[in-house]
Write a protein that holds these residues in place. Structure first.
Motif, PDB file in Angstrom:
ATOM      1  N   GLY A  74     -55.764   8.442 -36.613  1.00  0.00           N
ATOM      2  CA  GLY A  74     -56.005   9.915 -36.306  1.00  0.00           C
ATOM      3  C   GLY A  74     -54.788  10.632 -35.842  1.00  0.00           C
ATOM      4  N   ASP A  75     -53.886   9.816 -35.152  1.00  0.00           N
ATOM      5  CA  ASP A  75     -52.803  10.522 -34.700  1.00  0.00           C
ATOM      6  C   ASP A  75     -51.628  10.805 -35.991  1.00  0.00           C
ATOM      7  OD1 ASP A  75     -53.329  10.802 -32.134  1.00  0.00           O
ATOM      8  OD2 ASP A  75     -52.034   9.122 -31.565  1.00  0.00           O
ATOM      9  N   VAL A  76     -51.746   9.750 -36.825  1.00  0.00           N
ATOM     10  CA  VAL A  76     -51.068  10.005 -38.096  1.00  0.00           C
ATOM     11  C   VAL A  76     -51.517  11.187 -38.849  1.00  0.00           C
ATOM     12  CG1 VAL A  76     -50.214   8.717 -40.151  1.00  0.00           C
ATOM     13  CG2 VAL A  76     -50.387   7.662 -38.087  1.00  0.00           C
ATOM     14  N   LEU A  77     -53.072  11.216 -39.178  1.00  0.00           N
ATOM     15  CA  LEU A  77     -53.409  12.293 -39.918  1.00  0.00           C
ATOM     16  C   LEU A  77     -53.184  13.792 -39.409  1.00  0.00           C
ATOM     17  CD1 LEU A  77     -56.929  10.449 -40.784  1.00  0.00           C
ATOM     18  CD2 LEU A  77     -54.634  10.756 -42.262  1.00  0.00           C
ATOM     19  N   THR A  78     -53.231  13.873 -37.840  1.00  0.00           N
ATOM     20  CA  THR A  78     -53.138  15.007 -37.341  1.00  0.00           C
ATOM     21  C   THR A  78     -51.619  15.367 -37.288  1.00  0.00           C
ATOM     22  OG1 THR A  78     -54.730  14.390 -35.645  1.00  0.00           O
ATOM     23  CG2 THR A  78     -53.249  16.341 -35.174  1.00  0.00           C
ATOM     24  N   LEU A  79     -50.651  14.474 -37.486  1.00  0.00           N
ATOM     25  CA  LEU A  79     -49.305  14.733 -37.500  1.00  0.00           C
ATOM     26  C   LEU A  79     -48.951  15.117 -38.937  1.00  0.00           C
ATOM     27  CD1 LEU A  79     -46.468  14.799 -36.543  1.00  0.00           C
ATOM     28  CD2 LEU A  79     -46.072  12.322 -37.057  1.00  0.00           C
ATOM     29  N   LEU A  80     -49.433  14.642 -39.909  1.00  0.00           N
ATOM     30  CA  LEU A  80     -49.615  15.006 -41.393  1.00  0.00           C
ATOM     31  C   LEU A  80     -49.871  16.588 -41.637  1.00  0.00           C
ATOM     32  CD1 LEU A  80     -50.468  12.032 -43.458  1.00  0.00           C
ATOM     33  CD2 LEU A  80     -47.848  12.993 -43.199  1.00  0.00           C
ATOM     34  N   ASP A  81     -51.220  16.896 -40.895  1.00  0.00           N
ATOM     35  CA  ASP A  81     -51.621  18.273 -41.078  1.00  0.00           C
ATOM     36  C   ASP A  81     -50.743  19.211 -40.239  1.00  0.00           C
ATOM     37  OD1 ASP A  81     -53.823  17.182 -42.411  1.00  0.00           O
ATOM     38  OD2 ASP A  81     -55.108  17.060 -40.400  1.00  0.00           O
ATOM     39  N   ALA A  82     -50.006  18.887 -39.160  1.00  0.00           N
ATOM     40  CA  ALA A  82     -49.181  19.843 -38.526  1.00  0.00           C
ATOM     41  C   ALA A  82     -47.888  19.848 -39.356  1.00  0.00           C
ATOM     42  CB  ALA A  82     -48.943  19.162 -37.191  1.00  0.00           C
ATOM     43  N   LEU A  83     -47.669  18.902 -40.031  1.00  0.00           N
ATOM     44  CA  LEU A  83     -46.422  19.131 -41.014  1.00  0.00           C
ATOM     45  C   LEU A  83     -46.667  19.658 -42.239  1.00  0.00           C
ATOM     46  CD1 LEU A  83     -44.569  16.067 -39.732  1.00  0.00           C
ATOM     47  CD2 LEU A  83     -43.996  18.242 -39.171  1.00  0.00           C
ATOM     48  N   ASP A  84     -47.784  20.117 -42.712  1.00  0.00           N
ATOM     49  CA  ASP A  84     -48.317  20.491 -43.792  1.00  0.00           C
ATOM     50  C   ASP A  84     -47.978  19.422 -44.945  1.00  0.00           C
ATOM     51  OD1 ASP A  84     -49.293  23.083 -42.913  1.00  0.00           O
ATOM     52  OD2 ASP A  84     -47.417  23.920 -42.780  1.00  0.00           O
TER      53      ASP A  84
END
Length: 259
Positions: A74-84
């Motif tokens: 989930g941390d990876v998915l949140t990071l990808l979201d934050a980086l668009d």
């Protein structure tokens, strides 16, 4: 030092390479930091927007009292979201590789290609992980760091590259015990063997010929269970990107550039 602030912890990350290039996420192993990928950065950042991050409880990323494999993914998915970033390539080693398998099983729509290095769908023995978590919580990291090189590198490499070995041991020694222990407990629970047949993302499984932790046989078993996977072995032990940096880099780039 970019920090992504989440509800209960913060995630340290670094971005290199052209902003218009495809995104490649690199996920570190247990007891290391995003710096473990430095030998590959010059080549990878020429072709990709490389996103490195310290896994939860490692480096400058803070820990949580409890951690599961789903939290690491989930941390990876949140990071990808934050980086668009809607989709990305992903390369992880050991615990990072297991995180990649979780993404392949639970968020395949976010992945382009997946490299799982020196890892397995079930790493080690659950009780051994729990015992290690208890040990570091009570005794700290010093004893573990003193013997890490015996699991991470071949004897020949230890003799030939003492500076690299010392750096890797320093990463482990400076990993917060609570963060390390929480990830050990996540590994104790993690078992994705039943999920392998549904991971259809093109996958490269990299193993180390001398790896006593996650063996070549485990990579072969995973490849046989996955519908779109290939495997290869490098002349290295567990931290193959450090022990065989150029062979690792070339193998990874050949796989990612295959499209």
């Amino acid at each position: 030092m970019p920090l992504l602030k989440l509800a209960k912890h913060q995630l340290h990350y670094q971005v290199d390479g052209p902003s218009s290039a495809p995104v490649l996420v690199l996920s570190n192993s247990l007891g290391t930091t995003l710096q473990m990928w430095q030998p590959q950065m010059a080549a990878l950042s020429q072709r990709y927007r490389v996103v490195r991050y310290d896994s939860r409880g490692h480096g400058a990323s803070t820990a949580t009292a409890r951690c599961r494999l789903a939290d690491l993914g989930g941390d990876v998915l949140t990071l990808l979201d934050a980086l668009d970033s809607e989709r990305a390539h992903f390369c992880g080693l050991s615990m990072g590789g297991l995180t990649g398998l979780w993404l392949g099983a639970h968020a395949p729509e976010r992945l382009l290609r997946l490299a799982v290095c020196n890892s397995a769908a079930k790493i080690g023995d659950s009780e051994a992980w729990r015992q290690r978590a208890a040990q570091v919580r009570s005794e700290g990291m010093a004893a573990l760091a003193a013997s890490a090189h015996q699991r991470w590198f071949s004897a020949d490499f230890c003799a030939q590259a003492p500076d690299t070995v010392a750096q890797a041991r320093a990463w482990l020694a400076h990993t917060p015990p609570d963060g390390y222990a929480a990830c050990c407990e996540a590994l104790a629970e993690a078992d994705l063997r039943a999920d392998l047949p549904r991971i259809a993302t093109p996958t490269l499984l990299i193993a180390g010929e001398y790896d006593p932790v996650t063996t070549v046989a485990e990579a072969q078993t995973m490849a046989a269970a996955m519908p779109n996977a290939q495997w290869l072995a490098l002349p290295a032990s567990h931290l193959s990107n450090l022990e065989a940096p150029r062979a690792f880099e070339q193998s990874l780039l050949a796989f990612l550039d295959a499209d």
